[in-house]
Design a protein around this motif. Structure first.
Motif, PDB file in Angstrom:
ATOM      1  N   THR A  30       0.834  -1.207   0.000  1.00  0.00           N
ATOM      2  CA  THR A  30       0.000   0.000   0.000  1.00  0.00           C
ATOM      3  C   THR A  30       0.861   1.248   0.000  1.00  0.00           C
ATOM      4  N   LEU A  31       1.906   1.254   0.814  1.00  0.00           N
ATOM      5  CA  LEU A  31       2.806   2.411   0.853  1.00  0.00           C
ATOM      6  C   LEU A  31       3.498   2.603  -0.491  1.00  0.00           C
ATOM      7  N   ALA A  32       3.961   1.512  -1.097  1.00  0.00           N
ATOM      8  CA  ALA A  32       4.611   1.621  -2.405  1.00  0.00           C
ATOM      9  C   ALA A  32       3.671   2.227  -3.438  1.00  0.00           C
ATOM     10  N   ALA A  33       2.403   1.813  -3.412  1.00  0.00           N
ATOM     11  CA  ALA A  33       1.435   2.376  -4.353  1.00  0.00           C
ATOM     12  C   ALA A  33       1.252   3.868  -4.119  1.00  0.00           C
ATOM     13  N   MET A  34       1.213   4.279  -2.865  1.00  0.00           N
ATOM     14  CA  MET A  34       1.089   5.703  -2.553  1.00  0.00           C
ATOM     15  C   MET A  34       2.304   6.486  -3.043  1.00  0.00           C
ATOM     16  N   LEU A  35       3.482   5.939  -2.803  1.00  0.00           N
ATOM     17  CA  LEU A  35       4.701   6.629  -3.217  1.00  0.00           C
ATOM     18  C   LEU A  35       4.811   6.687  -4.734  1.00  0.00           C
ATOM     19  N   ASP A  36       4.431   5.594  -5.383  1.00  0.00           N
ATOM     20  CA  ASP A  36       4.474   5.562  -6.840  1.00  0.00           C
ATOM     21  C   ASP A  36       3.505   6.594  -7.431  1.00  0.00           C
ATOM     22  N   GLU A  37       2.312   6.654  -6.890  1.00  0.00           N
ATOM     23  CA  GLU A  37       1.324   7.615  -7.386  1.00  0.00           C
ATOM     24  C   GLU A  37       1.793   9.042  -7.160  1.00  0.00           C
ATOM     25  N   ALA A  38       2.513   9.247  -6.060  1.00  0.00           N
ATOM     26  CA  ALA A  38       2.983  10.590  -5.726  1.00  0.00           C
ATOM     27  C   ALA A  38       4.274  10.967  -6.454  1.00  0.00           C
ATOM     28  N   GLY A  39       4.854  10.035  -7.192  1.00  0.00           N
ATOM     29  CA  GLY A  39       6.074  10.333  -7.939  1.00  0.00           C
ATOM     30  C   GLY A  39       7.336  10.326  -7.110  1.00  0.00           C
ATOM     31  N   ALA A  40       7.326   9.622  -5.984  1.00  0.00           N
ATOM     32  CA  ALA A  40       8.506   9.588  -5.128  1.00  0.00           C
ATOM     33  C   ALA A  40       9.578   8.693  -5.723  1.00  0.00           C
ATOM     34  N   VAL A  50       9.678 -16.121  -0.345  1.00  0.00           N
ATOM     35  CA  VAL A  50       8.477 -16.684  -0.965  1.00  0.00           C
ATOM     36  C   VAL A  50       8.745 -16.848  -2.456  1.00  0.00           C
ATOM     37  N   ALA A  51       8.384 -18.010  -3.007  1.00  0.00           N
ATOM     38  CA  ALA A  51       8.721 -18.318  -4.399  1.00  0.00           C
ATOM     39  C   ALA A  51       8.081 -17.346  -5.379  1.00  0.00           C
ATOM     40  N   ASN A  52       6.813 -17.035  -5.177  1.00  0.00           N
ATOM     41  CA  ASN A  52       6.099 -16.116  -6.074  1.00  0.00           C
ATOM     42  C   ASN A  52       5.436 -15.028  -5.247  1.00  0.00           C
ATOM     43  N   PRO A  53       6.213 -14.061  -4.767  1.00  0.00           N
ATOM     44  CA  PRO A  53       5.650 -13.042  -3.879  1.00  0.00           C
ATOM     45  C   PRO A  53       4.725 -12.092  -4.632  1.00  0.00           C
ATOM     46  N   ARG A  54       3.834 -11.474  -3.887  1.00  0.00           N
ATOM     47  CA  ARG A  54       3.053 -10.382  -4.441  1.00  0.00           C
ATOM     48  C   ARG A  54       3.962  -9.165  -4.516  1.00  0.00           C
ATOM     49  N   LEU A  55       4.222  -8.717  -5.715  1.00  0.00           N
ATOM     50  CA  LEU A  55       5.159  -7.612  -5.887  1.00  0.00           C
ATOM     51  C   LEU A  55       4.438  -6.277  -5.747  1.00  0.00           C
ATOM     52  N   PRO A  56       5.077  -5.318  -5.106  1.00  0.00           N
ATOM     53  CA  PRO A  56       4.511  -3.969  -5.066  1.00  0.00           C
ATOM     54  C   PRO A  56       4.719  -3.273  -6.400  1.00  0.00           C
ATOM     55  N   VAL A  57       4.021  -2.187  -6.592  1.00  0.00           N
ATOM     56  CA  VAL A  57       4.290  -1.363  -7.769  1.00  0.00           C
ATOM     57  C   VAL A  57       5.621  -0.638  -7.567  1.00  0.00           C
ATOM     58  N   GLY A  58       6.212  -0.227  -8.661  1.00  0.00           N
ATOM     59  CA  GLY A  58       7.467   0.511  -8.577  1.00  0.00           C
ATOM     60  C   GLY A  58       8.682  -0.389  -8.556  1.00  0.00           C
TER      61      GLY A  58
END
Length: 260
Positions: A30-40, A50-58
């Motif tokens: 969630t934090l990564a999505a916020m930072l990505d949207e904000a252009g950080a 974990v073999a197939n982790p849920r990857l954050p955006v960015g």
């Protein structure tokens, strides 16, 4: 990291990252999505367990740093200006390493850790300090046990031959297994009705879990309470004394105050 009128946190991710998010949790994503949207300018780091982790955006890096010393050198070499430790509440080694590395490198660090679960009136909890104590309670209380402590911790129960275990994991366990068991591989979020059916169909009489907190896996506790099933709850490990928030919006606000 400037405070633009439109609320952006700063430079685009094509530039050198200035924020490190230690992740692997829903709060980190969630934090990564916020930072990505904000252009950080940031990078998320996953341990790679974990073999197939849920990857954050960015941008994402996967793998360890080589302990506290390795992380300190990485922070310095990459000119990181802030660290958010959003790892799992039971990732005690990583949190200790992050605290030491950030202090040695002179980099501000924030702990983003979800709130723990709190027992309600209908819950039947047996709280224990660690996995060894949890195993002792299983020997005393359980015959058909739902084990949800994670694949790396199954070995703590491996010598219990008086109970049958339903072991729910994302990836296969990495340690010795108890003699009588079934492996159930799945990934949350889990829902109340499905958890009720699982407990009933396997005739579970004891649930064992860590106090991870958060909504993704809370349903098993509510289902156990509805069925009158005892729950052995492993308390969280002690952590360094750090500035701490419980949700991503608070972490984003801390970054803005620090780097704006």
């Amino acid at each position: 990291m400037s405070d633009h009128p439109e609320g952006r946190l700063g430079p685009t991710a094509e530039q050198q990252p200035e924020i490190l998010v230690l992740g692997g949790t829903g709060e980190a994503r969630t934090l990564a999505a916020m930072l990505d949207e904000a252009g950080a300018a940031f990078v998320s780091s996953l341990a790679g367990r974990v073999a197939n982790p849920r990857l954050p955006v960015g941008p994402v890096r996967i793998g360890g740093f080589g302990g506290a010393d390795g992380l300190r050198e990485w922070l310095i070499a990459n000119r990181i200006r802030a660290v958010v430790d959003a790892t799992h509440p039971f990732a005690a080694t990583m949190t200790r390493n992050a605290a030491r590395a950030a202090a040695d490198a002179g980099v501000p660090l924030l702990r983003l850790r979800r709130d723990p679960w709190i027992p309600s009136e209908g819950d039947h909890w047996v709280r224990v300090p660690d996995l060894s104590a949890a195993a002792r309670e299983v020997r005393r209380r359980g015959r058909r046990v739902f084990l949800t402590t994670g694949r790396q911790d199954v070995g703590a129960f491996a010598d219990i031959d008086t109970a049958w275990f339903l072991i729910r994991v994302v990836d296969p366990p990495t340690s010795e297994l108890p003699p009588h068991h079934e492996i159930l591989r799945s990934r949350g979020p889990y829902h109340h009705d499905a958890e009720l059916e699982l407990l009933r169909s396997r005739q579970i009489d004891l649930l064992v879990t860590k106090n991870s907190g958060g909504p993704l896996t809370r349903a098993k506790l509510d289902a156990a309470a509805e069925l009158g099933i005892e729950v052995v709850v492993v308390d969280r490990p002690a952590e360094p004394d750090l500035p701490t928030v419980s949700d991503a919006a608070e972490a984003r606000a801390w970054l803005r105050r620090l780097l704006g």
